[in-house]
Design an enzyme around this catalytic site. Structure first.
Site, PDB file in Angstrom:
ATOM      1  CG  HIS A 132      32.829 -29.186 -12.382  1.00  0.00           C
ATOM      2  ND1 HIS A 132      33.976 -28.426 -12.465  1.00  0.00           N
ATOM      3  CD2 HIS A 132      31.833 -28.405 -12.889  1.00  0.00           C
ATOM      4  CE1 HIS A 132      33.667 -27.235 -12.977  1.00  0.00           C
ATOM      5  NE2 HIS A 132      32.378 -27.205 -13.252  1.00  0.00           N
TER       6      HIS A 132
ATOM      7  CG  ASP B 122      33.653 -24.534 -18.181  1.00  0.00           C
ATOM      8  OD1 ASP B 122      32.979 -25.510 -17.792  1.00  0.00           O
ATOM      9  OD2 ASP B 122      33.760 -23.485 -17.518  1.00  0.00           O
ATOM     10  CG  HIS B 123      35.959 -27.009 -15.394  1.00  0.00           C
ATOM     11  ND1 HIS B 123      36.746 -26.399 -14.456  1.00  0.00           N
ATOM     12  CD2 HIS B 123      34.943 -26.148 -15.661  1.00  0.00           C
ATOM     13  CE1 HIS B 123      36.226 -25.215 -14.142  1.00  0.00           C
ATOM     14  NE2 HIS B 123      35.131 -25.043 -14.865  1.00  0.00           N
TER      15      HIS B 123
ATOM     16  CG  HIS C 113      35.500 -20.179 -13.934  1.00  0.00           C
ATOM     17  ND1 HIS C 113      34.169 -19.839 -13.899  1.00  0.00           N
ATOM     18  CD2 HIS C 113      35.552 -21.390 -14.529  1.00  0.00           C
ATOM     19  CE1 HIS C 113      33.451 -20.832 -14.432  1.00  0.00           C
ATOM     20  NE2 HIS C 113      34.271 -21.770 -14.828  1.00  0.00           N
TER      21      HIS C 113
ATOM     22  CG  ASP D 257      33.383 -23.829 -12.172  1.00  0.00           C
ATOM     23  OD1 ASP D 257      34.534 -23.339 -12.185  1.00  0.00           O
ATOM     24  OD2 ASP D 257      32.712 -24.020 -13.212  1.00  0.00           O
TER      25      ASP D 257
ATOM     26  CG  HIS E 188      29.527 -25.807  -9.789  1.00  0.00           C
ATOM     27  ND1 HIS E 188      29.212 -24.494 -10.011  1.00  0.00           N
ATOM     28  CD2 HIS E 188      29.964 -26.285 -10.999  1.00  0.00           C
ATOM     29  CE1 HIS E 188      29.457 -24.202 -11.280  1.00  0.00           C
ATOM     30  NE2 HIS E 188      29.905 -25.271 -11.899  1.00  0.00           N
TER      31      HIS E 188
ATOM     32  CG  HIS F 244      29.588 -27.627 -15.677  1.00  0.00           C
ATOM     33  ND1 HIS F 244      29.422 -26.842 -14.562  1.00  0.00           N
ATOM     34  CD2 HIS F 244      28.362 -28.169 -15.957  1.00  0.00           C
ATOM     35  CE1 HIS F 244      28.159 -26.911 -14.166  1.00  0.00           C
ATOM     36  NE2 HIS F 244      27.495 -27.704 -14.994  1.00  0.00           N
TER      37      HIS F 244
END
Ligand SMILES: [Zn+2]
Ligand SMILES: [Zn+2]
Length: 301
Positions: free
Chosen positions: A61, A65-66, A268, A210, A140, A63
């Site tokens: 996805h 941080d990914h 995570h 997530d 999510h 976000h």
């Protein structure tokens, strides 16, 4: 070897020498990269993952941080003179983001980058003859996808002595592996069970990215050999986890138990937690065969 090396296990920001999400799944001569948070390149170098073996990258996805490490990795491949095609499986919007990043830098890649937008629902997105990859939606804050990696195995395994004894031509081996009988030149039928034995089912690795606690996901990876489930928070922050569409230690254990997976890896982690032992204890109280997804550790599947 079919093994998972965790490259990043922290949520949101780098903290306590932990990095945003990235994983290298090694199978045969390939490395399948799963998510690519900031710092992934450094982690790849640190843990001696062979870049040349990365031909498929899966992004769960958008976000940061990914995927904030992705443009760096793509650019480095360029600088290193890569010519082999790279396949990227990601939410559709990522294509525009990457294009803009490359356009403003007048960056033309010397290798083909094939973009595969995630389909909706549960579908197979890759079958390279060695591994099958399925995508499924998780719940999510934004559109998010999990993946199931399944070792591809034929239903039957050839008995070498038998095929030699009956002079079965090699071109027929694949059909034998699929369960067909063989009719010899003299018209005699050799039933499949003389020539093959049942194969063990392929090993499976599931990554749920997530997600809020959602037992309806279990159907996508029932009985998997290894599950990576997020545990952003400990059990006392269950309410906060739900508000932010994340999961807790106990909930990850519940998912592993409901899906009857063989082993659970958690990750995570919120930057609230410097030490992770308590998170593991809480998870193990629900699902015993659990471990921390420590960076640099390779879990054999
Ligand atoms: Zn995240
Ligand atoms: Zn997220």
């Amino acid at each position: 070897m079919f093994g998972l090396t965790v490259l990043g296990n922290n949520s949101a920001i780098p903290a306590f020498d932990r990095h945003p999400t990235a994983q290298a799944l090694t199978f045969a001569d390939q490395v399948y990269l799963i998510d690519c948070g900031e710092g992934t390149q450094t982690q790849i170098a640190k843990y001696k993952i062979r870049r040349s073996r990365i031909n498929h990258i899966f992004i769960s996805h958008l976000h940061g941080d990914h995927y904030f490490g992705l443009i760096g990795l793509i650019s480095s491949f360029s600088l290193m003179g890569r010519t082999a095609p790279l396949h990227l499986y990601a939410p559709a919007e990522l294509q525009q983001i990457l294009q803009l990043q490359m356009d403003v830098a007048s960056n033309i890649l010397p290798y083909p980058l094939h973009f595969h937008a995630h389909p909706t629902g549960h579908q197979i997105i890759l079958d390279d003859g060695k591994i099958e990859v399925f995508v499924f939606p998780t719940k999510h804050r934004i559109k998010c996808y999990g993946f199931l990696f399944k070792e591809r195995k034929w239903p039957r395994q050839i008995i070498k002595e038998a095929v030699l004894k009956y002079n079965v031509p090699a071109v027929f081996y694949q059909r034998l592996q699929q369960g067909e009988d063989y009719v010899a030149k003299d018209g005699k039928t050799l039933v499949n069970s003389i020539l093959t034995t049942a194969n063990k089912p392929g090993k499976e690795y599931a990554y749920t990215a997530d997600t809020i606690f959602d037992p309806s996901l279990c159907k996508y990876f029932e009985g998997a050999d290894l599950l990576y489930h997020e545990t952003t928070y400990m059990n006392d922050l269950e309410k906060k986890a739900a508000e932010r569409f994340h999961s807790t230690t106990k909930q990850a254990g519940e998912i592993a138990k409901t899906a009857k997976v063989k082993r659970l890896i958690i990750g995570h982690f919120s930057s609230k937690y410097e030490m992770l032992d308590d998170l593991l204890d809480e998870t193990r109280a629900v699902f015993k065969n659990s471990d921390l997804g420590i960076e640099g550790v390779t879990f054999i599947i």
